[in-house]
Design a protein around this motif. Structure first.
Motif, PDB file in Angstrom:
ATOM      1  N   PRO A  49      -4.355  98.869  15.804  1.00 13.47           N
ATOM      2  CA  PRO A  49      -3.247  99.987  15.557  1.00 13.47           C
ATOM      3  C   PRO A  49      -2.135  99.298  16.501  1.00 13.47           C
ATOM      4  O   PRO A  49      -1.575 100.092  17.246  1.00 13.47           O
ATOM      5  CB  PRO A  49      -3.904 100.976  16.148  1.00 13.47           C
ATOM      6  N   ILE A  50      -1.456  98.439  15.998  1.00 18.45           N
ATOM      7  CA  ILE A  50      -0.199  98.028  16.588  1.00 18.45           C
ATOM      8  C   ILE A  50       0.787  97.639  15.493  1.00 18.45           C
ATOM      9  O   ILE A  50       0.512  97.456  14.535  1.00 18.45           O
ATOM     10  CB  ILE A  50      -0.428  96.680  17.394  1.00 18.45           C
ATOM     11  N   VAL A  54       1.484  96.201  10.239  1.00 18.07           N
ATOM     12  CA  VAL A  54       2.166  97.129   9.330  1.00 18.07           C
ATOM     13  C   VAL A  54       2.214  96.956   7.886  1.00 18.07           C
ATOM     14  O   VAL A  54       1.987  97.880   7.102  1.00 18.07           O
ATOM     15  CB  VAL A  54       3.386  97.704   9.843  1.00 18.07           C
ATOM     16  N   ALA A  55       2.326  95.758   7.406  1.00 11.86           N
ATOM     17  CA  ALA A  55       2.245  95.420   5.863  1.00 11.86           C
ATOM     18  C   ALA A  55       1.276  95.868   5.241  1.00 11.86           C
ATOM     19  O   ALA A  55       1.369  96.341   4.131  1.00 11.86           O
ATOM     20  CB  ALA A  55       2.462  93.911   5.729  1.00 11.86           C
ATOM     21  N   GLU A 265      11.274 101.055   6.595  1.00  4.44           N
ATOM     22  CA  GLU A 265       9.787 101.053   6.201  1.00  4.44           C
ATOM     23  C   GLU A 265       8.741 100.749   7.193  1.00  4.44           C
ATOM     24  O   GLU A 265       7.728 101.459   7.148  1.00  4.44           O
ATOM     25  CB  GLU A 265       9.722  99.910   5.116  1.00  4.44           C
ATOM     26  N   ILE A 266       9.090  99.940   8.267  1.00  5.69           N
ATOM     27  CA  ILE A 266       8.316  99.690   9.366  1.00  5.69           C
ATOM     28  C   ILE A 266       8.184 101.111  10.333  1.00  5.69           C
ATOM     29  O   ILE A 266       6.948 101.640  10.703  1.00  5.69           O
ATOM     30  CB  ILE A 266       8.739  98.689  10.423  1.00  5.69           C
ATOM     31  N   GLU A 267       9.227 101.659  10.587  1.00  2.00           N
ATOM     32  CA  GLU A 267       9.388 102.882  11.444  1.00  2.00           C
ATOM     33  C   GLU A 267       8.666 104.118  10.778  1.00  2.00           C
ATOM     34  O   GLU A 267       7.991 104.854  11.249  1.00  2.00           O
ATOM     35  CB  GLU A 267      10.925 103.393  11.549  1.00  2.00           C
ATOM     36  N   ALA A 268       8.405 103.975   9.425  1.00  3.61           N
ATOM     37  CA  ALA A 268       8.048 105.032   8.686  1.00  3.61           C
ATOM     38  C   ALA A 268       6.575 104.894   8.677  1.00  3.61           C
ATOM     39  O   ALA A 268       5.619 105.976   8.968  1.00  3.61           O
ATOM     40  CB  ALA A 268       8.539 105.161   7.137  1.00  3.61           C
TER      41      ALA A 268
END
Length: 327
Positions: A49-50, A54-55, A265-268
């Motif tokens: 969970p880091i 994220v992809a 996209e990462i932040e979301a």
């Protein structure tokens, strides 16, 4: 890692203590042929969970796996020490791994394959930090001190050791001790360590909450742009599920490209699978999200491991990389 938290990551355990089973690693459940001729319609994929993986969650949200006829079930893992046996037993089909742990496992005869890239270091993403009132001002001041890392003999200790060498010290001039990233700041404040190797979002968290300061960015010089984490499966699983693997690779590569080109996209995605809130997601420093696994870059990790005696002989990383969908 690289980043968590049992991290960046970037964060995966020493494989030296693993006793992996010799079973085939054929998959998490009995094969069920799916759309597009996939050998498995549903796969279980381990991830921390880091920020690194994220992809995986971008691909889920955007329907990239669905487009490939693939259902992916993310499984939260605690680190490589748990994930490596899980892919060997078939509890997981594919898992996040850090490259130091993977190369070390391969050097010990583990039959694994790296199937896709995930995360590459960038400036200020993996730092050696100390309390604001610490007398330690530079890496040379760490002599005789205790440095907390998320795991021993992985990317953490390797990165710190490269900085020690640049400062005229060796690995034996400090004492390394394990502590999970989420606990590291408080542990150092309580006197359990003098410094810590810390990644995001804990760099930002410890600065804001405890006033920690950085004495070294460990991803500079020889470790600049160092590959940190990727996706791994057993050799047997790769051979038995080539179409399923190719579908996963295509979807992940598409999501990596999206992450690389649009930070929003990462932040979301981060708040959907981590404890990182939207405000922190917008503030933390992130590494790179490569869409292809480059052997030349990865060889740099293996060569550093040989230099610092993490492995006893050279390893050609090309032998560890599974073919991409394009061959």
């Amino acid at each position: 890692m690289a980043r968590t938290l049992r991290c960046h990551v970037l964060a995966l355990g020493s494989v030296a203590v693993l006793a992996l089973t010799a079973c085939g690693g054929g998959g998490a459940s009995p094969a069920s042929t799916g759309p597009n001729g996939l050998e498995k319609a549903t796969i279980k994929v381990g991830a921390l969970p880091i920020p690194d993986p994220v992809a995986l969650y971008i691909a889920q949200a955007k329907g990239f796996f669905k487009e490939e006829g693939l259902t992916v079930e993310p499984v939260t893992i605690t680190g490589g020490a748990a994930a490596l046996p899980q892919i060997e037993s078939g509890a997981l089909d594919i898992t996040q791994t850090n490259y130091v742990s993977s190369i070390l496992a391969a050097s010990q005869g583990k039959k694994i394959k790296l199937v896709a890239d995930m995360y590459r270091a960038a400036p200020n993403t993996f730092e050696i930090m100390v309390p604001k009132d610490s007398p330690i001002q530079q890496v040379a001041d760490l002599k005789g001190k205790t440095v907390l890392v998320n795991n021993l003999r992985n990317i953490a200790t390797l990165a710190v050791t490269t900085q020690l060498k640049a400062a005229g010290l060796s690995e034996t001039d400090v004492k390394f001790a394990e502590k999970p990233f989420p606990e590291m700041g408080n542990a150092i404040t309580a006197g359990q360590g003098d410094a810590g190797w810390i990644t995001e979002p804990f760099i930002t968290a410890n600065k804001n909450a405890l006033g920690f300061r950085t004495i070294a960015d460990t991803m500079t010089g020889r470790t600049a742009d160092l590959p940190i984490a990727g996706w791994m499966a057993t050799d047997a699983w790769v051979r038995q599920n080539p179409k399923t693997l190719a579908a996963f690779q295509r979807a992940i590569s598409k999501a990596q490209q999206l992450a690389s080109g649009d930070r929003k996209e990462i932040e979301a995605a981060l708040p959907t699978y981590t404890k990182i809130d939207a405000k922190t997601a917008a503030a933390i420093t992130l590494g790179a999200y490569p869409s292809t696994l480059e052997a030349d870059r990865l060889q740099k990790v293996a060569d550093l491991m040989l230099e610092y005696k993490y492995i006893s002989g050279p390893i050609d990383v090309k032998s560890l990389i599974a073919a991409s969908p394009g061959g």
